[in-house]
Design a protein around this motif. Structure first.
Motif, PDB file in Angstrom:
ATOM      1  N   ALA A  45       0.813  -1.219   0.000  1.00  0.00           N
ATOM      2  CA  ALA A  45       0.000   0.000   0.000  1.00  0.00           C
ATOM      3  C   ALA A  45       0.843   1.264   0.000  1.00  0.00           C
ATOM      4  O   ALA A  45       0.330   2.346  -0.269  1.00  0.00           O
ATOM      5  CB  ALA A  45      -0.935   0.009   1.203  1.00  0.00           C
ATOM      6  N   GLY A  46       2.103   1.163   0.337  1.00  0.00           N
ATOM      7  CA  GLY A  46       2.950   2.342   0.354  1.00  0.00           C
ATOM      8  C   GLY A  46       3.167   2.863   1.758  1.00  0.00           C
ATOM      9  O   GLY A  46       2.785   2.249   2.751  1.00  0.00           O
ATOM     10  N   THR A  47       3.761   4.041   1.833  1.00  0.00           N
ATOM     11  CA  THR A  47       4.185   4.579   3.131  1.00  0.00           C
ATOM     12  C   THR A  47       3.098   5.342   3.860  1.00  0.00           C
ATOM     13  O   THR A  47       3.261   5.680   5.035  1.00  0.00           O
ATOM     14  CB  THR A  47       5.389   5.514   2.930  1.00  0.00           C
ATOM     15  OG1 THR A  47       5.016   6.590   2.047  1.00  0.00           O
ATOM     16  CG2 THR A  47       6.556   4.760   2.311  1.00  0.00           C
ATOM     17  N   ARG A  48       1.990   5.634   3.193  1.00  0.00           N
ATOM     18  CA  ARG A  48       0.951   6.454   3.831  1.00  0.00           C
ATOM     19  C   ARG A  48      -0.094   5.629   4.574  1.00  0.00           C
ATOM     20  O   ARG A  48      -1.051   6.167   5.103  1.00  0.00           O
ATOM     21  CB  ARG A  48       0.300   7.365   2.800  1.00  0.00           C
ATOM     22  CG  ARG A  48       1.268   8.440   2.286  1.00  0.00           C
ATOM     23  CD  ARG A  48       0.584   9.447   1.406  1.00  0.00           C
ATOM     24  NE  ARG A  48       0.191   8.879   0.128  1.00  0.00           N
ATOM     25  CZ  ARG A  48      -0.512   9.544  -0.791  1.00  0.00           C
ATOM     26  NH1 ARG A  48      -0.905  10.776  -0.550  1.00  0.00           N
ATOM     27  NH2 ARG A  48      -0.811   8.980  -1.939  1.00  0.00           N
ATOM     28  N   VAL A  49       0.077   4.319   4.593  1.00  0.00           N
ATOM     29  CA  VAL A  49      -0.727   3.456   5.458  1.00  0.00           C
ATOM     30  C   VAL A  49       0.153   3.094   6.640  1.00  0.00           C
ATOM     31  O   VAL A  49       1.067   2.276   6.535  1.00  0.00           O
ATOM     32  CB  VAL A  49      -1.210   2.189   4.717  1.00  0.00           C
ATOM     33  CG1 VAL A  49      -1.901   1.237   5.683  1.00  0.00           C
ATOM     34  CG2 VAL A  49      -2.162   2.566   3.592  1.00  0.00           C
ATOM     35  N   THR A  50      -0.125   3.710   7.779  1.00  0.00           N
ATOM     36  CA  THR A  50       0.727   3.539   8.964  1.00  0.00           C
ATOM     37  C   THR A  50       0.084   2.674  10.032  1.00  0.00           C
ATOM     38  O   THR A  50       0.720   2.339  11.029  1.00  0.00           O
ATOM     39  CB  THR A  50       1.033   4.910   9.584  1.00  0.00           C
ATOM     40  OG1 THR A  50      -0.181   5.475  10.121  1.00  0.00           O
ATOM     41  CG2 THR A  50       1.612   5.862   8.547  1.00  0.00           C
ATOM     42  N   GLY A  51      -1.181   2.341   9.845  1.00  0.00           N
ATOM     43  CA  GLY A  51      -1.913   1.574  10.845  1.00  0.00           C
ATOM     44  C   GLY A  51      -2.873   2.420  11.651  1.00  0.00           C
ATOM     45  O   GLY A  51      -3.769   1.902  12.317  1.00  0.00           O
ATOM     46  N   ALA A  52      -2.704   3.737  11.578  1.00  0.00           N
ATOM     47  CA  ALA A  52      -3.566   4.626  12.362  1.00  0.00           C
ATOM     48  C   ALA A  52      -5.032   4.526  11.945  1.00  0.00           C
ATOM     49  O   ALA A  52      -5.937   4.726  12.762  1.00  0.00           O
ATOM     50  CB  ALA A  52      -3.082   6.075  12.226  1.00  0.00           C
ATOM     51  N   GLY A  53      -5.271   4.199  10.697  1.00  0.00           N
ATOM     52  CA  GLY A  53      -6.642   4.117  10.211  1.00  0.00           C
ATOM     53  C   GLY A  53      -7.462   3.019  10.855  1.00  0.00           C
ATOM     54  O   GLY A  53      -8.698   3.083  10.876  1.00  0.00           O
ATOM     55  N   PHE A  54      -6.787   2.016  11.418  1.00  0.00           N
ATOM     56  CA  PHE A  54      -7.514   0.905  12.033  1.00  0.00           C
ATOM     57  C   PHE A  54      -8.138   1.275  13.374  1.00  0.00           C
ATOM     58  O   PHE A  54      -8.927   0.507  13.920  1.00  0.00           O
ATOM     59  CB  PHE A  54      -6.594  -0.304  12.186  1.00  0.00           C
ATOM     60  CG  PHE A  54      -6.205  -0.918  10.884  1.00  0.00           C
ATOM     61  CD1 PHE A  54      -7.116  -1.660  10.142  1.00  0.00           C
ATOM     62  CD2 PHE A  54      -4.921  -0.741  10.363  1.00  0.00           C
ATOM     63  CE1 PHE A  54      -6.767  -2.219   8.931  1.00  0.00           C
ATOM     64  CE2 PHE A  54      -4.563  -1.301   9.152  1.00  0.00           C
ATOM     65  CZ  PHE A  54      -5.485  -2.037   8.423  1.00  0.00           C
ATOM     66  N   ALA A  55      -7.804   2.444  13.896  1.00  0.00           N
ATOM     67  CA  ALA A  55      -8.438   2.901  15.127  1.00  0.00           C
ATOM     68  C   ALA A  55      -9.942   3.041  14.938  1.00  0.00           C
ATOM     69  O   ALA A  55     -10.719   2.861  15.883  1.00  0.00           O
ATOM     70  CB  ALA A  55      -7.834   4.232  15.566  1.00  0.00           C
ATOM     71  N   ALA A  56     -10.369   3.320  13.712  1.00  0.00           N
ATOM     72  CA  ALA A  56     -11.795   3.463  13.425  1.00  0.00           C
ATOM     73  C   ALA A  56     -12.536   2.140  13.550  1.00  0.00           C
ATOM     74  O   ALA A  56     -13.759   2.116  13.730  1.00  0.00           O
ATOM     75  CB  ALA A  56     -11.992   4.033  12.018  1.00  0.00           C
TER      76      ALA A  56
END
Length: 237
Positions: free
Chosen positions: A204-215
């Motif tokens: 996915a590249g570098t802009r998927v850091t895992g923070a989105g899974f907080a949702a």
């Protein structure tokens, strides 16, 4: 009479066929308007036209499974080359559609297929690099029964496109390999998909850091996510 998109695709209304333009190039067209591709009576439109082996040429079918009603198709695989035309009216019972590598598939063609095949449950369009968020929005608006969606290597799909997927309440498998425009915001937009069991974000590249899974953390009821692929996501280091 023709309706043209920004990438050279055209809807030939006189012959009731839908064909991708033959113009070479990168086919820029993000955000372009998607016209209503119905012929009014719902008859006569087709994908294809007889040329083969040409980027931007007509779509053609590779294999077809017969449907249970008349000449309606149940499964269809579209190759990037060939010499056959598929009437859109034959797609009304279609449940499985594979258009892998059909680089001539653009937003207008995708919207037309979705309008004709509203019972579709599986849509596979990896490496269809002319498809943008606009085409995905138009398709999702019609494909409410979709359960499996593969958008791998569709480089023009962004977070905005993923936000439209929230309306696909039956979606259980989503493959987004090598979609570099996706960020944590796009991942968070997928949280409303309660039936999602498999999510593939590899490369996915570098802009998927895992923070989105907080949702996803606040959706304890109805959570089904069982398989998550995050290999080669540089932002998870």
């Amino acid at each position: 009479a023709y309706e043209s998109s920004h990438d050279g695709s055209s809807l030939d209304q006189s012959s009731n066929s839908l064909m991708s333009g033959s113009r070479s190039g990168d086919g820029r067209g993000t955000g372009s308007h998607i016209p209503n591709t119905s012929d009014g009576a719902g008859r006569g439109r087709s994908i294809g036209g007889g040329s083969s082996g040409r980027t931007g040429g007509p779509l053609s079918y590779g294999s077809v499974g017969s449907g249970s009603r008349g000449n309606a198709l149940a499964a269809l695989e579209l190759a990037a080359s060939g010499a056959a035309s598929v009437p859109l009216t034959s797609l009304r019972q279609l449940q499985y559609l594979d258009m892998s590598g059909a680089v001539q598939l653009d937003d207008i063609a995708l919207a037309a297929v979705a309008q004709a095949a509203q019972r579709l449950q599986t849509l596979i369009i990896p490496r269809c690099t002319r498809v943008t968020d606009a085409g995905l929005e138009a398709a999702v608006a019609r494909l409410r029964e979709l359960q499996v969606l593969n958008l791998s290597n569709c480089h023009r799909i962004t977070d905005n496109g993923l936000a439209y997927l929230a309306h696909l309440h039956r979606l259980s498998q989503l493959i987004l390999k090598n979609c570099p425009a996706i960020t944590d915001a796009g991942v968070a937009a997928l949280a409303p998909l309660r039936r999602l069991e498999l999510l593939d974000l590899a490369h996915a590249g570098t802009r998927v850091t895992g923070a989105g899974f907080a949702a996803f953390s606040g959706r304890s009821l109805g959570t089904r996510l069982a398989s998550l692929a995050l290999s080669y996501c540089g932002g998870l280091g």
